[in-house]
Design a protein around this motif. Sequence first.
Motif, PDB file in Angstrom:
ATOM      1  N   GLY A   1      -4.724  85.959 -25.369  1.00 45.96           N
ATOM      2  CA  GLY A   1      -4.903  84.784 -25.277  1.00 45.96           C
ATOM      3  C   GLY A   1      -5.470  84.326 -24.023  1.00 45.96           C
ATOM      4  N   GLY A   2      -5.976  83.106 -23.883  1.00 40.77           N
ATOM      5  CA  GLY A   2      -6.608  82.907 -22.549  1.00 40.77           C
ATOM      6  C   GLY A   2      -8.126  83.053 -22.817  1.00 40.77           C
TER       7      GLY A   2
ATOM      8  N   LYS B   1      -6.749  73.129 -28.930  1.00 37.55           N
ATOM      9  CA  LYS B   1      -7.229  74.066 -27.744  1.00 37.55           C
ATOM     10  C   LYS B   1      -6.806  73.332 -26.257  1.00 37.55           C
ATOM     11  CE  LYS B   1      -8.515  76.906 -30.324  1.00 37.55           C
ATOM     12  NZ  LYS B   1      -7.964  78.368 -30.597  1.00 37.55           N
TER      13      LYS B   1
ATOM     14  N   GLU C   1      -3.000  74.412 -26.340  1.00 37.20           N
ATOM     15  CA  GLU C   1      -3.042  75.964 -25.879  1.00 37.20           C
ATOM     16  C   GLU C   1      -3.127  76.250 -24.291  1.00 37.20           C
ATOM     17  OE1 GLU C   1      -4.123  77.262 -30.420  1.00 37.20           O
ATOM     18  OE2 GLU C   1      -5.453  78.202 -28.635  1.00 37.20           O
TER      19      GLU C   1
ATOM     20  N   GLU D   1      -0.177  75.274 -22.279  1.00 36.69           N
ATOM     21  CA  GLU D   1       1.042  76.087 -22.796  1.00 36.69           C
ATOM     22  C   GLU D   1       0.786  77.349 -21.814  1.00 36.69           C
ATOM     23  OE1 GLU D   1       3.592  75.420 -23.963  1.00 36.69           O
ATOM     24  OE2 GLU D   1       3.143  73.507 -24.357  1.00 36.69           O
ATOM     25  N   LEU D   2      -0.423  77.747 -21.945  1.00 36.05           N
ATOM     26  CA  LEU D   2      -0.934  79.175 -21.300  1.00 36.05           C
ATOM     27  C   LEU D   2      -0.491  79.120 -19.760  1.00 36.05           C
ATOM     28  CD1 LEU D   2      -2.644  81.808 -22.221  1.00 36.05           C
ATOM     29  CD2 LEU D   2      -4.235  80.793 -20.731  1.00 36.05           C
TER      30      LEU D   2
ATOM     31  N   ARG E   1       3.074  78.982 -19.151  1.00 37.50           N
ATOM     32  CA  ARG E   1       3.689  80.271 -19.469  1.00 37.50           C
ATOM     33  C   ARG E   1       3.625  81.480 -18.555  1.00 37.50           C
ATOM     34  NH1 ARG E   1       2.930  82.819 -25.260  1.00 37.50           N
ATOM     35  NH2 ARG E   1       3.683  81.098 -25.912  1.00 37.50           N
TER      36      ARG E   1
ATOM     37  N   ASP F   1      -6.111  82.120 -31.824  1.00 40.87           N
ATOM     38  CA  ASP F   1      -4.873  81.450 -31.117  1.00 40.87           C
ATOM     39  C   ASP F   1      -5.158  81.891 -29.655  1.00 40.87           C
ATOM     40  OD1 ASP F   1      -2.482  80.844 -29.730  1.00 40.87           O
ATOM     41  OD2 ASP F   1      -1.124  81.675 -31.445  1.00 40.87           O
ATOM     42  N   THR F   2      -5.638  80.814 -28.736  1.00 41.78           N
ATOM     43  CA  THR F   2      -5.967  81.253 -27.500  1.00 41.78           C
ATOM     44  C   THR F   2      -4.469  81.166 -26.737  1.00 41.78           C
ATOM     45  OG1 THR F   2      -6.548  78.881 -27.017  1.00 41.78           O
ATOM     46  CG2 THR F   2      -8.414  80.516 -27.657  1.00 41.78           C
ATOM     47  N   LEU F   3      -3.462  80.856 -26.991  1.00 46.91           N
ATOM     48  CA  LEU F   3      -2.335  80.857 -26.148  1.00 46.91           C
ATOM     49  C   LEU F   3      -1.739  82.231 -26.576  1.00 46.91           C
ATOM     50  CD1 LEU F   3      -0.145  79.704 -24.696  1.00 46.91           C
ATOM     51  CD2 LEU F   3       0.806  78.708 -26.660  1.00 46.91           C
ATOM     52  N   ASN F   4      -1.303  82.747 -27.737  1.00 47.81           N
ATOM     53  CA  ASN F   4      -0.632  84.069 -27.941  1.00 47.81           C
ATOM     54  C   ASN F   4      -1.336  84.955 -28.278  1.00 47.81           C
ATOM     55  OD1 ASN F   4       2.143  82.680 -27.809  1.00 47.81           O
ATOM     56  ND2 ASN F   4       0.909  81.393 -29.488  1.00 47.81           N
ATOM     57  N   GLY F   5      -2.866  84.765 -28.413  1.00 45.80           N
ATOM     58  CA  GLY F   5      -3.630  86.022 -29.300  1.00 45.80           C
ATOM     59  C   GLY F   5      -3.565  85.956 -30.822  1.00 45.80           C
TER      60      GLY F   5
END
Lengths: 417, 417
Positions: A151-152, A201, A204, A207-208, A211, B147-151
Amino acid sequence: MEKTLFEKIIPFWASRGIDQEYGGYLLNFDENGKPYGGTDKYLVTQTRMLWGFSHLSRWKQGAEKDSLYQHARQGLQFLLNHFWDSRFGGFYWKVSRQGDPIDKAKLTYGETFAIYALSEYYLRFGDKTALEYAEKTFDLLQIYAADTLNGGYYENIEENWERSKDGFYAGDRKSLDIHMHLMEALTTLYQASGKEIHRRKLIESIELIMRHMVNQDIGYGYNQFDVSFHKIPAINIYRTWNAERETNEEISVPVDTTSYGHNVELSWLLDRAFEVLRQETPEYRPVLRKLLDHSLQYGYDFEYGGIYRDGIADKEVLVKDKEWWQNFESLVGYLNGYVKYQDEAYAEAFERTWVFVRDNFMNMEVGESRQLLDRQGESIVGNMGNAWKGIYHTGRALSECLERLTLLNTREDEVDD
Amino acid sequence: MEKTLFEKIIPFWASRGIDQEYGGYLLNFDENGKPYGGTDKYLVTQTRMLWGFSHLSRWKQGAEKDSLYQHARQGLQFLLNHFWDSRFGGFYWKVSRQGDPIDKAKLTYGETFAIYALSEYYLRFGDKTALEYAEKTFDLLQIYAADTLNGGYYENIEENWERSKDGFYAGDRKSLDIHMHLMEALTTLYQASGKEIHRRKLIESIELIMRHMVNQDIGYGYNQFDVSFHKIPAINIYRTWNAERETNEEISVPVDTTSYGHNVELSWLLDRAFEVLRQETPEYRPVLRKLLDHSLQYGYDFEYGGIYRDGIADKEVLVKDKEWWQNFESLVGYLNGYVKYQDEAYAEAFERTWVFVRDNFMNMEVGESRQLLDRQGESIVGNMGNAWKGIYHTGRALSECLERLTLLNTREDEVDD
């Protein structure tokens, strides 16, 4: 505050910041507002200037608005003509004053500010080409910078969109700074396009950050991470973080070193994102306040006013110098906190910070803010502009504050210029 | 085995599978090889047929090769003319026999098989348009499905690339199945393009499967996950997983229900990916073996031959029926294991499985494999083709085995047809 924005900061940059010869923007001005040093053009500041002239035009009408539009438009043209990489896509990191590429790298940080500026330009002036380039750049980040394992986003990327080497080139690192500014850019992109994918996005990215990058109990952000978001000690990073020197120096060994002003900036940028998303996120409200509260409890100078530079989490302040951008962003953060939560402590912090900014950071004779002061407000670096410092932090902060003051029906004279 | 491939399976599909009237492929053939049921065309099988005719042409020269090329080429044309969405990009999920769109959804599973087929077509016939569409589809998955938050990737996506609803539409689920086939497709895409970004995303997909989806100690794969990769009980999923019926039935309450044959397929697909990457990954070697060993220890029928359908991790077999694709893929997996690790147990499993496949699955008179058998080899579903069953599993498995047998210098007559 209104006079500072409209009679100092905007005229300062409008009169000096436009490169009349080659187009684009000039940034290096010393404490007297005279040009010094190099004229290389960096993506981050070219786009920040473009963003600034675009955004600030909202306050003007007629000829004054048109003049800001012209300042923005020539910057857009320079950007598209000289920074855009027609081979690999994306914007170069650095070009010469004339517009010849010097560093063709594709830093997520820089691309992000391009998205921010292009979207803002579209919002203000309705130019679809600008939005198209913003969306194109967004697409490229999704294809090449997104990390589909952890992610990210990867942050340090070379000309051909390959990840940079590890270590000083930081191909193996991620940071709050860059993900926060990505969130800021996606906020404006979504506002401009209204597209579901930009909304998704943006969510996301929020949230990233929540988290992995913020201590939600105490209310502060971590600095650097490995690609899997394990916190690691910050180092200098080639091109973006404190450095064009090639050293591998660790700048802050404890992983919980934090930037108070960055946290306050994060607080209001998150709030802004929620506004644009029209999304109530009650579970994050406490965090937005804690980011403010933490800075006041651990990083604020109640004696002289203003916010310190760096410190360790909920322990000691490491550097008591005061940096311009942290103090300008804190103006917005505290005032936003007061608007949202009606807590007088934030109003006081805002006013106290404004007095310090007005009396110490602002060089009213020349028309911009100094860069770095000591605790008492004495100038350490008095320059008005540099490769990273333009109209973005100062102009935006005062504009955001004016908007909130209007909202509060605060009479102008309560906040004296 | 050679005769089964070249004199049965390829002629079966070449003679019946080409839609001479509208182009593309026909799939529904009963136990006698006669057409039955509908003629709607699904992305997954159209691309699997395209992949098959392209890939299998490697064994042929001259007129025979050209004939396979023609079978592939007309399928490519139908795909590009009727499945490609010129409005939102990507390929539709389902069209009518004539080529009119029926379901415009953009399932990651389907898009992935399009990448796989288009890349293979380019590798075999050098058609750059095919590779361009493969890369374009890859880009779209990065922009919209990642999914750029969780991969990882969202899997269930609607026409306009918005995530599907939760529950039965599974917008809130991820699966090993789809990430495994994505890895398979990225392997071929990277082989075709040689581009670093395709390599990078292939590596990320491997690492993701290893990190979240496989029990590396015991050697089996989990089935379904929430978007953060927490294992959850599998349900039927609209369009892709056991279902076009709208029921929310849980099909396997323990989260450690596993498909033995899928695990064996994963073992050789991972090995193939490492080969194409030219990357030694000694840390994963034990896992590749464990996937084979687990199936032999818990899911293999040493009495009648062949691999069972489903079971619980290292506990009991749940369904002792035998499905064609799991047994064909197991042929490759075991033989690959023997080639790589020189363990006679894998050679024996390969031979035992081949005898069961040849004598029970294969309908030699008609020329393809039956779909589902009971434990002893009696036919439960004898159809040769359906909306999901074409030349891909059977043709690929025998082709992959022939390649490895050649490598082993095994004389043809040791594996009797």
